[in-house]
Design a protein around this motif. Structure first.
Motif, PDB file in Angstrom:
ATOM      1  N   PHE A  46       0.825  -1.209   0.000  1.00  0.00           N
ATOM      2  CA  PHE A  46       0.000   0.000   0.000  1.00  0.00           C
ATOM      3  C   PHE A  46       0.855   1.253   0.000  1.00  0.00           C
ATOM      4  O   PHE A  46       0.527   2.226  -0.667  1.00  0.00           O
ATOM      5  CB  PHE A  46      -0.984  -0.026   1.174  1.00  0.00           C
ATOM      6  N   GLU A  47       1.947   1.243   0.735  1.00  0.00           N
ATOM      7  CA  GLU A  47       2.818   2.426   0.770  1.00  0.00           C
ATOM      8  C   GLU A  47       3.430   2.728  -0.589  1.00  0.00           C
ATOM      9  O   GLU A  47       3.633   3.879  -0.939  1.00  0.00           O
ATOM     10  CB  GLU A  47       3.928   2.238   1.805  1.00  0.00           C
ATOM     11  N   ARG A  49       2.053   1.798  -3.417  1.00  0.00           N
ATOM     12  CA  ARG A  49       0.946   1.770  -4.381  1.00  0.00           C
ATOM     13  C   ARG A  49       1.056   0.606  -5.347  1.00  0.00           C
ATOM     14  O   ARG A  49       0.655   0.703  -6.508  1.00  0.00           O
ATOM     15  CB  ARG A  49       0.827   3.100  -5.106  1.00  0.00           C
ATOM     16  N   VAL A  86     -11.556   4.366  -5.651  1.00  0.00           N
ATOM     17  CA  VAL A  86     -10.588   5.178  -4.909  1.00  0.00           C
ATOM     18  C   VAL A  86     -10.930   5.177  -3.424  1.00  0.00           C
ATOM     19  O   VAL A  86     -10.058   4.990  -2.573  1.00  0.00           O
ATOM     20  CB  VAL A  86     -10.525   6.617  -5.472  1.00  0.00           C
ATOM     21  N   ALA A  87     -12.205   5.354  -3.093  1.00  0.00           N
ATOM     22  CA  ALA A  87     -12.623   5.331  -1.689  1.00  0.00           C
ATOM     23  C   ALA A  87     -12.404   3.945  -1.086  1.00  0.00           C
ATOM     24  O   ALA A  87     -12.018   3.821   0.078  1.00  0.00           O
ATOM     25  CB  ALA A  87     -14.082   5.741  -1.569  1.00  0.00           C
ATOM     26  N   ALA A  89     -10.054   1.749  -1.952  1.00  0.00           N
ATOM     27  CA  ALA A  89      -8.610   1.586  -1.713  1.00  0.00           C
ATOM     28  C   ALA A  89      -8.168   2.394  -0.500  1.00  0.00           C
ATOM     29  O   ALA A  89      -7.363   1.918   0.315  1.00  0.00           O
ATOM     30  CB  ALA A  89      -7.825   2.011  -2.951  1.00  0.00           C
ATOM     31  N   LYS A  90      -8.703   3.593  -0.350  1.00  0.00           N
ATOM     32  CA  LYS A  90      -8.360   4.421   0.798  1.00  0.00           C
ATOM     33  C   LYS A  90      -8.824   3.762   2.097  1.00  0.00           C
ATOM     34  O   LYS A  90      -8.085   3.725   3.082  1.00  0.00           O
ATOM     35  CB  LYS A  90      -8.986   5.809   0.657  1.00  0.00           C
ATOM     36  N   ALA A  91     -10.031   3.227   2.106  1.00  0.00           N
ATOM     37  CA  ALA A  91     -10.552   2.554   3.302  1.00  0.00           C
ATOM     38  C   ALA A  91      -9.717   1.320   3.640  1.00  0.00           C
ATOM     39  O   ALA A  91      -9.426   1.062   4.809  1.00  0.00           O
ATOM     40  CB  ALA A  91     -12.013   2.167   3.090  1.00  0.00           C
ATOM     41  N   ALA A  93      -6.528   0.825   2.960  1.00  0.00           N
ATOM     42  CA  ALA A  93      -5.253   1.290   3.497  1.00  0.00           C
ATOM     43  C   ALA A  93      -5.421   1.788   4.931  1.00  0.00           C
ATOM     44  O   ALA A  93      -4.574   1.511   5.797  1.00  0.00           O
ATOM     45  CB  ALA A  93      -4.679   2.398   2.609  1.00  0.00           C
ATOM     46  N   GLU A  94      -6.517   2.497   5.198  1.00  0.00           N
ATOM     47  CA  GLU A  94      -6.775   2.986   6.554  1.00  0.00           C
ATOM     48  C   GLU A  94      -7.004   1.831   7.521  1.00  0.00           C
ATOM     49  O   GLU A  94      -6.549   1.868   8.663  1.00  0.00           O
ATOM     50  CB  GLU A  94      -7.974   3.936   6.566  1.00  0.00           C
TER      51      GLU A  94
END
Length: 104
Positions: A46-47, A49, A86-87, A89-91, A93-94
């Protein structure tokens, strides 16, 4: 509201808001499912990508089930996630980051 110190991440799937979180067992299963040797290797995906949509779905599925949702990975793959890929992938990673953060 999501409690970040519990590792929770809010996610809306098919119009329904969920609180997702990863347990230690879920993290261990993810290492095996995603064929990574360690959590550090998964974080590095994830860091840098270098993550795949499979990584995102696996993390979200595990997190949603950890938060009490009854959803299969197959159903999640067909679901509408608010904010799109996108949301999602962001979730994911979070979720991973919050599972590994130690409260100050």
């Amino acid at each position: 509201m999501a409690n970040r110190w519990r590792g929770e991440v809010a996610l809306t799937v098919n119009g329904q808001r969920h609180l997702a979180r990863l347990s230690l067992g879920a993290l261990a299963a993810l290492e095996e499912t995603l064929e990574v040797g360690s959590l550090v290797a998964l974080v590095e995906r994830f860091e840098t990508r270098a993550f795949s949509s499979r990584d995102v779905l696996a993390l979200l599925g595990a997190g949603l089930r950890g938060g009490g949702a009854e959803i299969s990975d197959a159903d999640l793959a067909e679901a509408e996630i608010e904010g799109g890929p996108v949301a999602a992938a962001k979730a994911a990673a979070e979720l991973l980051a919050r599972a590994l953060v130690v409260p100050e």
